[in-house]
Design an enzyme around this catalytic site. Structure first.
Site, PDB file in Angstrom:
ATOM      1  N   HIS A 109       0.888  -1.165   0.000  1.00  0.00           N
ATOM      2  CA  HIS A 109       0.000   0.000   0.000  1.00  0.00           C
ATOM      3  C   HIS A 109       0.928   1.218   0.000  1.00  0.00           C
ATOM      4  O   HIS A 109       1.956   1.211   0.674  1.00  0.00           O
ATOM      5  CB  HIS A 109      -0.868  -0.045   1.262  1.00  0.00           C
ATOM      6  CG  HIS A 109      -1.875   1.053   1.383  1.00  0.00           C
ATOM      7  ND1 HIS A 109      -2.526   1.620   0.297  1.00  0.00           N
ATOM      8  CD2 HIS A 109      -2.378   1.687   2.483  1.00  0.00           C
ATOM      9  CE1 HIS A 109      -3.370   2.541   0.732  1.00  0.00           C
ATOM     10  NE2 HIS A 109      -3.294   2.616   2.051  1.00  0.00           N
ATOM     11  N   ASP A 192      -7.512   3.030  -2.933  1.00  0.00           N
ATOM     12  CA  ASP A 192      -7.627   2.020  -1.877  1.00  0.00           C
ATOM     13  C   ASP A 192      -8.300   2.620  -0.638  1.00  0.00           C
ATOM     14  O   ASP A 192      -9.216   2.031  -0.062  1.00  0.00           O
ATOM     15  CB  ASP A 192      -6.235   1.488  -1.523  1.00  0.00           C
ATOM     16  CG  ASP A 192      -6.299   0.322  -0.554  1.00  0.00           C
ATOM     17  OD1 ASP A 192      -6.594  -0.798  -1.008  1.00  0.00           O
ATOM     18  OD2 ASP A 192      -6.083   0.534   0.652  1.00  0.00           O
TER      19      ASP A 192
HETATM   20  N1  LIG Z   1      -4.623  -6.295   5.811  1.00  0.00           N
HETATM   21  C1  LIG Z   1      -4.718  -6.398   4.483  1.00  0.00           C
HETATM   22  O1  LIG Z   1      -5.334  -7.306   3.950  1.00  0.00           O
HETATM   23  C2  LIG Z   1      -4.053  -5.418   3.582  1.00  0.00           C
HETATM   24  C3  LIG Z   1      -2.966  -4.690   4.020  1.00  0.00           C
HETATM   25  N2  LIG Z   1      -2.248  -3.946   3.128  1.00  0.00           N
HETATM   26  C4  LIG Z   1      -1.050  -3.264   3.588  1.00  0.00           C
HETATM   27  O2  LIG Z   1      -0.122  -4.222   4.112  1.00  0.00           O
HETATM   28  C5  LIG Z   1       0.695  -3.618   5.104  1.00  0.00           C
HETATM   29  C6  LIG Z   1       0.625  -4.453   6.369  1.00  0.00           C
HETATM   30  O3  LIG Z   1      -0.698  -4.414   6.852  1.00  0.00           O
HETATM   31  P1  LIG Z   1      -1.361  -5.658   7.606  1.00  0.00           P
HETATM   32  O4  LIG Z   1      -0.917  -6.919   6.979  1.00  0.00           O
HETATM   33  O5  LIG Z   1      -2.814  -5.342   7.694  1.00  0.00           O
HETATM   34  O6  LIG Z   1      -0.699  -5.532   9.036  1.00  0.00           O
HETATM   35  P2  LIG Z   1      -1.045  -6.352  10.384  1.00  0.00           P
HETATM   36  O7  LIG Z   1      -1.556  -5.383  11.361  1.00  0.00           O
HETATM   37  O8  LIG Z   1      -1.877  -7.533  10.067  1.00  0.00           O
HETATM   38  O9  LIG Z   1       0.391  -6.924  10.808  1.00  0.00           O
HETATM   39  C7  LIG Z   1       1.343  -6.101  11.214  1.00  0.00           C
HETATM   40  C8  LIG Z   1       2.650  -6.808  11.527  1.00  0.00           C
HETATM   41  O10 LIG Z   1       3.510  -5.767  11.947  1.00  0.00           O
HETATM   42  C9  LIG Z   1       3.932  -6.000  13.280  1.00  0.00           C
HETATM   43  N3  LIG Z   1       3.972  -4.742  14.035  1.00  0.00           N
HETATM   44  C10 LIG Z   1       2.959  -4.087  14.626  1.00  0.00           C
HETATM   45  N4  LIG Z   1       3.418  -2.995  15.265  1.00  0.00           N
HETATM   46  C11 LIG Z   1       4.753  -2.990  15.089  1.00  0.00           C
HETATM   47  C12 LIG Z   1       5.794  -2.133  15.528  1.00  0.00           C
HETATM   48  N5  LIG Z   1       5.555  -1.056  16.281  1.00  0.00           N
HETATM   49  N6  LIG Z   1       7.057  -2.441  15.151  1.00  0.00           N
HETATM   50  C13 LIG Z   1       7.330  -3.512  14.384  1.00  0.00           C
HETATM   51  N7  LIG Z   1       6.381  -4.359  13.948  1.00  0.00           N
HETATM   52  C14 LIG Z   1       5.113  -4.093  14.302  1.00  0.00           C
HETATM   53  C15 LIG Z   1       2.887  -6.942  13.878  1.00  0.00           C
HETATM   54  O11 LIG Z   1       3.516  -7.606  14.956  1.00  0.00           O
HETATM   55  P3  LIG Z   1       2.790  -8.751  15.803  1.00  0.00           P
HETATM   56  O12 LIG Z   1       2.864  -9.928  14.898  1.00  0.00           O
HETATM   57  O13 LIG Z   1       3.588  -8.868  17.045  1.00  0.00           O
HETATM   58  O14 LIG Z   1       1.377  -8.268  15.992  1.00  0.00           O
HETATM   59  C16 LIG Z   1       2.560  -7.803  12.679  1.00  0.00           C
HETATM   60  O15 LIG Z   1       3.490  -8.828  12.527  1.00  0.00           O
HETATM   61  C17 LIG Z   1       0.156  -2.196   5.262  1.00  0.00           C
HETATM   62  O16 LIG Z   1       0.910  -1.368   4.435  1.00  0.00           O
HETATM   63  C18 LIG Z   1      -1.273  -2.302   4.737  1.00  0.00           C
HETATM   64  O17 LIG Z   1      -1.834  -1.099   4.239  1.00  0.00           O
HETATM   65  C19 LIG Z   1      -2.555  -3.884   1.799  1.00  0.00           C
HETATM   66  C20 LIG Z   1      -3.628  -4.577   1.323  1.00  0.00           C
HETATM   67  C21 LIG Z   1      -4.522  -5.309   2.198  1.00  0.00           C
HETATM   68  C1  LIG Z   2     -10.542  -3.352   1.757  1.00  0.00           C
HETATM   69  C2  LIG Z   2      -9.454  -3.248   2.794  1.00  0.00           C
HETATM   70  C3  LIG Z   2      -8.060  -3.224   2.225  1.00  0.00           C
HETATM   71  O1  LIG Z   2      -7.874  -2.057   1.465  1.00  0.00           O
HETATM   72  C4  LIG Z   2      -7.830  -4.416   1.353  1.00  0.00           C
HETATM   73  C5  LIG Z   2      -8.039  -5.769   1.893  1.00  0.00           C
HETATM   74  O2  LIG Z   2      -7.513  -4.277   0.198  1.00  0.00           O
HETATM   75  C6  LIG Z   2      -7.064  -3.184   3.399  1.00  0.00           C
HETATM   76  O3  LIG Z   2      -6.242  -2.264   3.425  1.00  0.00           O
HETATM   77  O4  LIG Z   2      -7.075  -4.087   4.248  1.00  0.00           O
END
Ligand SMILES: NC(=O)C1=CN([C@@H]2O[C@H](COP(=O)(O)OP(=O)(O)OC[C@H]3O[C@@H](n4cnc5c(N)ncnc54)[C@H](OP(=O)(O)O)[C@@H]3O)[C@@H](O)[C@H]2O)C=CC1
Ligand SMILES: CC[C@](O)(C(C)=O)C(=O)O
Length: 348
Positions: A109, A192
């Site tokens: 993202h 997004d």
């Molecule tokens: N969720 C989704 O489906 C989507 C997410 N994205 C993008 O992907 C990226 C990741 O998002 P997402 O997967 O949702 O993240 P999550 O919240 O699911 O996971 C985050 C990870 O980062 C770790 N974390 C949290 N805080 C800290 C910190 N302070 N320092 C170091 N590590 C940390 C967590 O640790 P711990 O394991 O200990 O909790 C975990 O392993 C973002 O850029 C998001 O916008 C893009 C498309 C869809």
């Molecule tokens: C719709 C939520 C989303 O943008 C995605 C799954 O693509 C996210 O950031 O989690």
């Protein structure tokens, strides 16, 4: 000319073979990319902070887990899969000092690149591979032999190989099975944020809750309200997903189709579109990002209060009861504080 949709025939795993790929963070996207890339035969290491609750989960799944800085040092391609608001501090402390010329940093993202004030050196590739679906679905679809479509974007191409690396990663996670579209960081980020706020998450959950509340407040049983406003929504959206609005209208009754086209626009009327346009402006201007980053810096006072209120909504209890008889619906045990990766679709 119509924009190209990249599929498996346009993307090879070769650019990532013999490379080390670091996934920093093992949450929703992190665990899915890491497992899919590993199943695609690529070398993946996981970078986490010392106290991460996902260290054990990642180790059990067969990964080498390192401290973030060490994973960045070891890797050729570094996927930053920590929350968007956290990226700037992890980047400044553990990633930037270990980025040497020719490495590639990858995001799924563009939020942090647009709004996080990252100091990106000129001699690295900066790319985006964004699956258009939640991480857990990126994994479950891959395991089923399918894929979630995705976007690629190139912010910096220091080596001349940025695009082939992005396509290779997209192939490794299964996105090119479904189709990959090229965009830029700004377009990905704005669209997004707009989608998740106005339609997919925000718009849909507000619509579901409003419908549920109207029926319950009028004296109808909450179970009826749940079936009508939440359960069946998925079945209807599945039809849209398969063959568009027309495909959905083909399957529903004529009475439902007439209700759709004659009443729907009175409910979601021009005033909703106006508010969506206003929200789009707040996203484009950076106001949404500024407010969200401030909420994070304040320790989530509003966010935590709203989360608590939402979890207590009657629709959640009603749903839990009704879903318990549908054994094919995977019941996620949403344990407070558990690693996002503790709910994993297993390897092939
Ligand atoms: N969720 C989704 O489906 C989507 C997410 N994205 C993008 O992907 C990226 C990741 O998002 P997402 O997967 O949702 O993240 P999550 O919240 O699911 O996971 C985050 C990870 O980062 C770790 N974390 C949290 N805080 C800290 C910190 N302070 N320092 C170091 N590590 C940390 C967590 O640790 P711990 O394991 O200990 O909790 C975990 O392993 C973002 O850029 C998001 O916008 C893009 C498309 C869809
Ligand atoms: C719709 C939520 C989303 O943008 C995605 C799954 O693509 C996210 O950031 O989690």
């Amino acid at each position: 000319m119509a924009a190209k949709i990249y599929t498996n025939k346009d993307a090879s795993l070769v650019p990532l073979k013999k490379k080390t790929l670091a996934v920093i963070g093992f949450g929703s996207q992190g665990h899915a990319h890491a497992l899919n890339l590993k199943d695609s035969g690529l070398k993946v290491v996981i970078g986490l902070y010392k106290k991460s609750k996902s260290r054990e989960v990642a180790k059990k799944l067969g990964f080498e887990v390192m401290d973030t800085a060490d994973a960045v040092k070891a890797a050729d391609v570094i996927f930053v899969a920590v929350p968007d608001t956290v990226i700037p501090e992890v980047y400044a402390k553990d990633i930037a000092p270990n980025l040497t010329a020719g490495k590639t940093i990858l995001f799924s993202h563009g939020f942090a690149v647009l709004f996080g004030d990252l100091k990106l050196p000129k001699d690295i590739n900066v790319i985006l591979v964004a699956p258009k679906g939640p991480g857990h679905t990126v994994r479950s679809q891959f395991v089923d032999g399918k894929g979630v479509p995705g976007l690629i974007a190139i912010h910096q191409d220091a080596t001349g190989k940025a695009k082939e690396i992005a396509l290779s990663w997209a192939r490794g996670i299964g996105a090119t099975r479904a189709g990959v579209f090229e965009t830029n960081f700004r377009e990905e980020t704005v669209t997004d944020l707009f989608g998740e706020q106005c339609v997919l998450c925000g718009g849909a959950s507000a619509l579901v809750k409003a419908g549920f509340e109207v029926l319950v407040e009028a004296g109808y049983q909450p179970e009826m309200a749940y079936f009508e406003c939440l359960h069946e929504l998925k079945l209807i959206v599945d039809l849209m997903n398969e063959s568009g609005l027309a495909g959905m209208r083909f399957s529903v009754s004529e009475t439902a189709e007439w209700g759709d086209v004659s009443v729907g626009p009175k409910i979601i009327d021009g005033s909703v579109k106006k508010r969506m346009q206003k929200q789009l402006k707040e996203i484009e201007s950076g106001k949404f990002a500024k407010d969200w980053i401030q909420e994070y810096k304040n320790g989530y006072p509003r966010f935590n209060a709203i989360r608590k209120e939402e979890a207590a909504h009657q629709i959640e209890k009603t749903g839990e009861k009704l879903r318990s008889t549908m054994s094919w619906i995977k019941q996620k045990k949403l344990k407070k504080g558990a690693s996002q990766a503790s709910y994993v679709s297993s390897s092939k």
